[in-house]
Design an enzyme around this catalytic site. Structure first.
Site, short mmCIF file in Angstrom:
data_model
loop_
_atom_site.label_atom_id
_atom_site.label_comp_id
_atom_site.label_asym_id
_atom_site.label_seq_id
_atom_site.Cartn_x
_atom_site.Cartn_y
_atom_site.Cartn_z
N HIS A 147 0.80 -1.23 0.00
CA HIS A 147 0.00 0.00 0.00
C HIS A 147 0.83 1.28 0.00
CE1 HIS A 147 -4.16 -1.49 0.48
NE2 HIS A 147 -3.60 -2.51 1.10
N LYS A 149 -8.91 13.86 4.14
CA LYS A 149 -8.03 12.70 4.15
C LYS A 149 -7.10 12.84 5.34
CE LYS A 149 -6.81 13.77 -0.05
NZ LYS A 149 -6.86 12.55 -0.83
N ARG A 150 -6.33 11.80 5.64
CA ARG A 150 -5.37 11.93 6.73
C ARG A 150 -4.44 13.11 6.45
NH1 ARG A 150 -4.57 7.93 10.71
NH2 ARG A 150 -3.09 9.42 11.55
N LYS A 155 0.37 14.51 1.20
CA LYS A 155 -0.96 14.81 0.68
C LYS A 155 -1.14 16.31 0.43
CE LYS A 155 -3.01 10.76 2.93
NZ LYS A 155 -3.49 9.99 1.76
N THR A 209 -8.85 6.37 -2.35
CA THR A 209 -10.23 5.94 -2.64
C THR A 209 -11.20 7.09 -2.43
OG1 THR A 209 -10.37 5.06 -0.37
CG2 THR A 209 -9.89 3.48 -2.14
N LYS A 212 -14.76 8.25 -4.46
CA LYS A 212 -16.05 8.58 -3.83
C LYS A 212 -16.56 9.94 -4.30
CE LYS A 212 -14.50 5.86 0.05
NZ LYS A 212 -13.70 5.91 1.29
#
Length: 840
Positions: free
Chosen positions: A379, A570-571, A576, A678, A682
């Site tokens: 991952h 998101k985290r 990110k 993911t 969504k």
């Protein structure tokens, strides 16, 4: 919205989605009242919403149990091959709404409660999220369980029943505060304890030779693993699979010697040492911490699981075997084990230990079974996230397993020598044992060597595995490597969370898309249907209104529904790049301040996500966002042109409100750092447009929808490599980007937090001096792309056309497609027909 409007809206949805059968409603009412009286021991006069929630949950559970039992009977009777999905995380969210939907009871329960004078949404909100995961990996596991059941595959999910899930996040004085997630405080109506399957798990001790030349683990301490089963119903199918979570229990009652000396506290603490193993989920995501408790959690789960798998396999054998080799010869034909990242990778040496030390198989036989059973999903390629356990810790906690890993490495390096004779540097690179610095075991390498298949979770990620992280292994065994792009379940992430949009789709193309998401492609023929586009636009506005109401109720902030809802949830992690987003917000704020009468496309920028408690930079990012939000939202000059909201305690149930309401989805990680994502899927499925880099699944999303329907910016992987090779100097960029330089200096000087002016000085300095994830290098391209976004938003028809094309192009990103590929290309399993009324 008034109570009359709410009532009318509910009636409308029931009529659109199918009228419930009167008999079903009557049955629900009778069972609800029965459970309220006999299970909860309450009557309507004293019952609380929590009691009503439990009564409804037990009512729904009654409808589930028959299918659950029949599913397990069918698997046993047909002796099917089963897949066991091992994951230390399952972020299941709320169970009630999803179960009602999958069983087709949602309209009946809604109508029954309406007749009883109760609001089903009030009851649903009483259920805590089962947040037994950090983020994407755990939510993916939950989607996979839904798809496995929906497609009828014989499957089990195995994990840990953490007493405390991922922490609850609160914001106090613009700082993240972590609070315990006591999700089991009021009990869990969806789980069934199975004390008949208690399993002892060993730790510590030492290894000694046996009289027959074998090895024996002795002097160990024991912890008991107690299983709790949760049913996983498929959608519109009889299959109900099982998620089995293990809870740690002390192997003995209180030590009476403590009581004899009057030391009650020591007696309690002695039990707690064992039970702490399943006490709390580790909150660090994409960051490896070599803590002994974490090691014990990982082994505890796989040890109990493997004994359970072997027990089930033996029960299904219909004859006696003279030799253990004969008994286990068919094991790989009946058992497939998927390792969800390296967290369950200790299953490899544990299975070998069981087969050799307890079942008496030879090394060659045991190893041959092992490599036919295990498959491994990677991952991440971030170095700090890769598990590397110190050998001294392994030797102390799991001494026999370290011996086995050393022998695996010995055999593995012999194979490397045969393939690449004389290449000593390759031997060093491919060794499972890292000798430089503290001696460690590379668990990703162990997983690759011991599995028949290794997969990444998006095309670009799988490619990177073969060219970087596992390059040497790919060159030796290229046939092992595959790609399995992640997916999401359309039941929860469209049908459940966005009924307004779902109803519009029903009216246009029917309901086949619920189990075959590719059918959404039929919507493309309506892209020029202005009436349908107006309905899509109206549905989005309704969903934005719902989120705006949540924001107002929670934070007292009034949002402009007509503004663009620009969302990044998101985290919180540097790769990110939430920092890039907030820098753009500061830039917009400065522009409005310098020209208050100028033309601006109004935006509401929302952030959400949790920072790991020990991740200082991530927590600083949260704090900065909140300080900027306070400044922007309280500036009368800015007004409705710009609002900033940090949505605290981001979780599955909150995501179900956020995803349908988003206009713009921020997927802006540095190219080559996000494995898949993911959340991007969504948002896409719910009709948001994406601004993002060519990273993770964004690449495949663009391929599906066409490059005109997504906003792509920034460097590609090759550009990033070139930038670092030539020497990345942030100051070269800042010299030509005065607006960015100003924003960073505002952060550094305490402009947004005058009460603590030095709070973000180090944060800003680190951004300039150590911009590891190239925020500054990609910033200019990001801002220019955002300008295109604003321009398009002014044309609601073109914007909505692209939203529709996003929805229609989402078929590939169903977890049903992902699971079918796993089943056919890795696990070699087939769907199993479940007959509720089998003939005798």
């Amino acid at each position: 919205m008034t109570s009359e409007e709410v009532d009318e809206q509910r009636r409308k949805q029931i009529s659109l989605r199918g009228l419930p059968a009167i008999a079903n409603v009557k049955d629900v009412i009778e069972n609800f009242n029965r459970h309220l009286h006999y299970t909860c021991a309450k009557d309507r006069n004293v019952a609380t919403d929590k009691d009503f929630y439990f009564a409804l949950s037990h009512t729904v559970m009654d409808k589930l149990v028959g299918k659950w039992i029949r599913t397990q009977q069918s698997y046993h009777k047909q002796n099917v091959k089963r897949v066991y999905y091992l994951s230390l995380e399952f972020m299941m969210g709320r169970t009630l709404t999803n179960t009602m939907l999958n069983l087709g009871l949602d309209t009946s329960c809604d109508e029954a409660l309406y007749q009883l004078g109760l609001d089903i949404e009030d009851l649903e909100s009483e259920e805590p999220d089962a947040g037994l995961g950090n983020g994407g990996l755990g939510r993916l596991a939950a989607c996979f369980l839904d798809s496995l059941a929906t497609m009828g595959y014989p499957a089990y999910g195995y994990g840990i029943r953490y007493e405390y899930g991922l922490f609850n996040q609160a914001i106090s004085n613009c700082n993240q505060i972590e609070k315990p997630d006591s999700w089991l405080t009021f009990g869990n109506p969806w789980e069934k304890p199975r004390p008949e399957y208690l399993i002892p798990v060993k730790f510590y001790g030492h290894v000694q030779s046996t009289h027959d030349g074998g090895r024996e683990w002795v002097g160990y301490k024991t912890v008991i693993a107690m299983p709790y089963d949760t049913p996983i119903p498929g959608f519109d199918i009889n299959t109900v699979n099982t998620m089995r979570l293990w809870s740690a229990k002390s192997p003995k009652d209180f030590d009476l010697s403590y009581f004899n000396h009057g030391n009650y506290i020591e007696a309690v603490l002695d039990r707690n040492v064992a039970e702490n193993i399943s006490r709390v989920l580790y909150p660090n995501d994409n960051f490896f911490e070599g803590k002994e408790l974490r090691l014990k959690q990982e082994y505890f789960m796989v040890a109990a699981t493997l004994i359970d798998i072997i027990r089930r396999y033996k029960v299904n054998q219909d004859r006696e075997f003279n030799l253990k080799e004969e008994l286990y010869a068919g094991f790989p034909d009946k058992v497939a084990i998927q390792l969800n990242d390296t967290h369950p990778s200790l299953a490899v040496p544990e299975l070998l230990r069981i087969l050799m030390d307890e079942e008496g198989l030879s090394w060659d036989t045991a190893w041959g079974i092992c490599v036919r059973v295990f498959a491994y999903t990677n991952h991440t390629i971030l170095p700090e996230a890769l598990e590397r356990w110190p050998t001294d810790m392994l030797e102390r906690v799991l001494p026999r397993h370290l011996e086995i890993i050393y022998f695996i490495n010995h055999i593995h390096l012999e194979n490397v020598r045969k393939h690449f004779p004389g290449d000593s540097d390759r031997l060093r690179r491919m060794s499972l044992v890292e000798e430089h610095g503290e001696k460690r075991i590379n668990m990703a390498y162990l997983s690759v060597v011991s599995s028949h298949t290794v997969n990444g979770v998006a095309a670009i990620h799988s490619s990177l595995l073969t060219t970087s992280l596992f390059k040497d292994f790919f060159e030796m065994t290229p046939e092992k490597f595959q790609n399995k792009t992640n997916g999401i379940t359309p039941r929860r992430w469209l049908l459940l969370c966005n009924p307004t949009l779902s109803d519009l789709i029903f009216e246009k193309i029917g309901d086949g898309w619920r189990k075959d998401l590719y059918k959404l492609e039929q919507l493309k023929e309506f892209k020029d249907d202005k009436m349908f586009l107006q309905q899509i636009f109206k549905a989005k506005q309704e969903n934005k209104r719902k989120l705006a109401q949540h924001v107002y109720d929670k934070y007292g902030i009034q949002l402009n529904i007509g503004s663009m809802f620009d969302i990044q949830v998101k985290r919180i992690h540097e790769y990110k790049r939430q920092t890039m987003n907030i820098l753009h917000v500061i830039n917009l704020y400065n522009k409005i301040k310098s020209n208050p009468n100028g033309e601006f496309v109004p935006r509401t920028v929302m952030f959400g996500g949790k920072a790991a408690p020990g991740y200082h930079t991530a927590k600083q990012t949260v704090s900065l966002i909140c300080h900027v939000a306070n400044t922007v939202n309280n500036d009368p000059i800015v007004g409705d042109k710009l609002k900033v909201v940090f949505l605290e305690n981001y979780r599955c149930s909150l995501a179900e409100i956020i995803m349908p309401a988003a206009d713009l989805s921020e997927q802006i990680s540095l190219a080559g750092t996000e494995a898949s994502g993911t959340g991007n899927m969504k948002f896409m499925l719910n009709g948001a447009l994406t601004i993002g880099t060519l990273d993770g699944a964004n690449v495949e999303m663009r391929e599906e929808m066409g490059e005109d329907n997504i906003f792509i910016f920034g460097m590609k992987i090759a550009d990033v490599d070139k930038l670092w090779a030539e020497g990345y100097d942030t100051r070269r960029y800042l010299a030509r980007l005065p607006e960015l330089d100003l924003a960073i200096n505002q952060i550094k000087s305490g402009y947004f937090n005058p009460g603590e002016p030095h709070k973000f000085k180090d944060f800003a300095d680190n951004l300039v001096n150590n911009d590891r994830f190239c925020v500054i290098a990609d910033y200019e391209a990001y801002v220019k792309c955002q300008e295109k976004v604003s321009e398009l938003y002014l044309d609601w028809i073109q914007w909505t056309q692209k939203c529709l094309l996003n929805i229609a192009s989402s078929g590939k990103f169903s977890s049903d497609r992902t699971i079918r590929q796993y089943a056919e290309e890795i696990w070699q399993i087939k769907p199993c027909q479940i007959d509720l009324n089998p003939t005798k």
